[in-house]
Every structure is written in C-alpha cells, then in structure tokens.
Design an enzyme around this catalytic site. Structure first.
Site, PDB file in Angstrom:
ATOM      1  CB  CYS A  49      -2.880   1.042  -2.535  1.00  0.00           C
ATOM      2  SG  CYS A  49      -3.076   2.773  -2.921  1.00  0.00           S
TER       3      CYS A  49
ATOM      4  CG  ASP B 257      -1.775   1.236   1.311  1.00  0.00           C
ATOM      5  OD1 ASP B 257      -2.440   1.533   0.305  1.00  0.00           O
ATOM      6  OD2 ASP B 257      -1.787   1.934   2.345  1.00  0.00           O
ATOM      7  CB  SER B 258       0.179   4.757  -0.730  1.00  0.00           C
ATOM      8  OG  SER B 258      -1.040   4.789  -0.019  1.00  0.00           O
TER       9      SER B 258
ATOM     10  CD  GLU C 258      -2.174   7.934   7.209  1.00  0.00           C
ATOM     11  OE1 GLU C 258      -1.180   8.457   7.708  1.00  0.00           O
ATOM     12  OE2 GLU C 258      -2.135   7.081   6.305  1.00  0.00           O
TER      13      GLU C 258
ATOM     14  CB  CYS D 205     -10.214   5.065   0.046  1.00  0.00           C
ATOM     15  SG  CYS D 205      -8.713   5.698   0.807  1.00  0.00           S
TER      16      CYS D 205
ATOM     17  CG  HIS E 161      -6.666   5.679   4.913  1.00  0.00           C
ATOM     18  ND1 HIS E 161      -5.935   5.105   3.900  1.00  0.00           N
ATOM     19  CD2 HIS E 161      -5.776   6.244   5.756  1.00  0.00           C
ATOM     20  CE1 HIS E 161      -4.652   5.338   4.124  1.00  0.00           C
ATOM     21  NE2 HIS E 161      -4.522   6.026   5.237  1.00  0.00           N
TER      22      HIS E 161
HETATM   23  N1  DGL Z   1      -4.143   3.736  -0.002  1.00  0.00           N
HETATM   24  C1  DGL Z   1      -4.791   4.805  -0.720  1.00  0.00           C
HETATM   25  C2  DGL Z   1      -6.038   4.241  -1.432  1.00  0.00           C
HETATM   26  O1  DGL Z   1      -6.610   3.252  -1.021  1.00  0.00           O
HETATM   27  C3  DGL Z   1      -5.181   5.948   0.200  1.00  0.00           C
HETATM   28  C4  DGL Z   1      -3.987   6.770   0.648  1.00  0.00           C
HETATM   29  C5  DGL Z   1      -3.257   7.438  -0.501  1.00  0.00           C
HETATM   30  O2  DGL Z   1      -3.795   8.376  -1.111  1.00  0.00           O
HETATM   31  O3  DGL Z   1      -2.143   6.999  -0.776  1.00  0.00           O
HETATM   32  O4  DGL Z   1      -6.448   4.789  -2.408  1.00  0.00           O
END
Ligand code: DGL
Length: 293
Positions: free
Chosen positions: A76, A13-14, A178, A210, A212
């Site tokens: 992600c 993931d990012s 976060e 997403c 989060h």
């Molecule tokens: N992990 C990203 C997503 O699910 C969210 C956080 C980001 O923008 O990197 O799109």
C-alpha cells in the site's frame, strides 16, 4: 524441517489494491509461497491520519510476521508513506515498500526532469515520493509552490534545484477502480478534472503512486497523452523484492509446496469479486480474521 526459503512472502494492503503487486510477484516469482492480507474492515487508509495508518499497518505486519514470513511487502502506498520506518524498526526480516522503487524508476525515466506524482491524499500530503526522489537525487533544497485554490484543481509544484515534481491527490480513482469503472465516461471526466493542472506542466513522467491506479492506466494515458511515461510502482517493487531475496539468499527454488493464501478483515465476498478482477485469476484459500476490532 521447512527451509527458510520455502517460507512465504507476506504482502499487505488496506484492501484489494495490493493485489496489483501480488499479481506482479506471482508473474515474476512463480516459485514463491505467498500470504496476502487486505484490511478490508478499515479501508481506505488514504484519508486517515499518519498515527492511524501506522497503528493499522503495524497490526497487519504483526499478523504476517506471526505466520512465519521471510520477507514483508508493504504493498500500500499510503502505508509505505507513513509506516515503513516504524515497520522496519519493529521487525528483523527484510521489508520492501512501494515508494522507493517507483521513485527510482521515475528518475531513470525522466528526460525533462519534470515528474508528476499522483496518489491518495495521505501519500501526497506526506510528500514521501518527493523525499524518496530527493534522497536518491542527492538531497536538494526543497521549494514548494501551490497551484489552484479549490480542492479538485489544487496541485503542488516542488522544486529540487534542477528537478521539478508536480503532485496531485486523486482520491476518487480508488472507488472507481474498485467498482470496475476503468474506462467509462465518468472515469474519463474524473481523470480530466484531476489531471487538468498537471497536463499544463511540461512533465514527461507520471508516477501512479497508488495501488489502484495501474487499473486506470488506459484512461490516465489517454488524458495526459501517450507521450508521458507512466510508472507502475507494482512492477518496480517486484524488481526490488527479487534483489532483496537474492541479497539475503531467500529466493525459493523448487519449493516443497506452493500456496497462495489470502486473509481479509471483513467482507471476503466483495474481496473475491473485485480481487479476481485485479489479479486476473481465481482467489482460493481465503479466510476472514479479526484484527484491531
Ligand atoms: N492502497 C492504498 C494506496 O495505495 C489505496 C486505497 C486506500 O486509500 O486505502 O495508497
């Protein structure tokens, strides 16, 4: 010699968001070894161009494949939206993204055939969920209508013949999650602002597109109404992972060892602090690595 099925599942993931997927895998597949990498030096992906997200994602995937993983999970949504095809083309192990499983579940869940989708700017702009739903639904002609003019109120209505999809980017949900602000007044106000347009539409299903957003489920449900089904891509993705492991005969049964290892590209302290909240368990075995820098 190590059995292929004992090899780890790689998840990237990012940043910390993909831990919502990791947590779900660990719950549903407790016999699996896992390696997770969060690109904390370059998060967020959600506001970056497709080219950049593809480049970053290939670097993350390269790292995990180099660790001998048996299956790759692109946890992600933004990376799945932009880079899934490029990753599948480059590597010859099974790759699972988070968008198709969420899209599949949304189709199963909707009765009114009016579906809402929320995600990062990148995911929403890419229309990946729309394409995934459309592909599963038989590739209807797509008609896009835009509602509202200013940033916060703008959302899109996409008509696929007899199914209508409403999409909305909710970028501030990521920093709120976060920060651990999952239920306070600021979060409620932000959610009301973002979801105002979608609330007026007759949707009965809302995809949390997403990593989060599952953390904000309570607030989102309160704002849109608890009669709307919220689709958590994390849960759906694990079903897809299970099926893929079975299909390739890769499921781990009585592994000779069991480990969850975490890597980040920056700030392990913050990752541990936020990540332990996301996962609901302790993060041991973490290492910082230098990728792309
Ligand atoms: N992990 C990203 C997503 O699910 C969210 C956080 C980001 O923008 O990197 O799109």
């Amino acid at each position: 010699m190590q059995k292929i099925s004992d090899r780890p599942i790689g998840v990237f993931d990012s940043g910390v968001g993909g831990l919502t997927v990791m947590r779900e895998i660990m719950l549903q597949l407790p016999e699996e070894n896992m390696i997770y990498i969060g690109d904390t030096a370059r998060v967020p992906y959600g506001t970056r161009s497709a080219e950049t997200v593809i480049r970053y994602s290939l670097e993350m995937a390269d790292f995990l494949v180099g660790k001998g993983i048996k299956l790759l999970v692109v946890a992600c949504n933004t990376a799945s939206a932009f880079a899934l095809n490029a990753i599948k083309e480059r590597f010859d192990i099974p790759v699972v993204g988070v968008i198709e499983p969420g899209a599949k579940k949304a189709i199963e869940a909707t009765r009114s055939k009016k579906i809402g989708i929320i995600g990062t700017e990148g995911t929403i702009k890419s229309n990946s969920y729309v394409h995934a739903i459309n592909a599963l639904y038989g590739n209807r002609p797509v008609v896009v209508k835009e509602h509202g003019v200013i940033h916060f109120d703008r959302y899109f209505e996409i008509n696929l013949d007899d199914i209508t999809i409403f999409t909305k980017a909710c970028p501030l949900f990521v920093p709120l999650a976060e920060e651990g602000w999952v239920s306070n007044d600021v979060t409620v106000l932000t959610a009301e602002h973002y979801l105002e347009g979608l609330k007026k539409e007759p949707i009965d299903t809302l995809v949390l597109g997403c990593t989060h957003y599952p953390l904000l489920k309570g607030v989102i449900s309160r704002v849109v109404g608890d009669n709307i089904v919220l689709i958590d891509s994390a849960q759906e993705t694990v079903k897809e992972i299970k099926e893929t492991l079975l299909r390739y005969g890769l499921e781990s049964i009585s592994p000779s060892y069991l480990q969850q290892k975490f890597y980040v590209t920056d700030s392990p302290e913050r990752f541990i602090k936020v990540g332990e909240r996301f996962m609901g368990k302790k993060i041991d075995h973490i290492e910082i690595i230098n990728i792309g820098g």
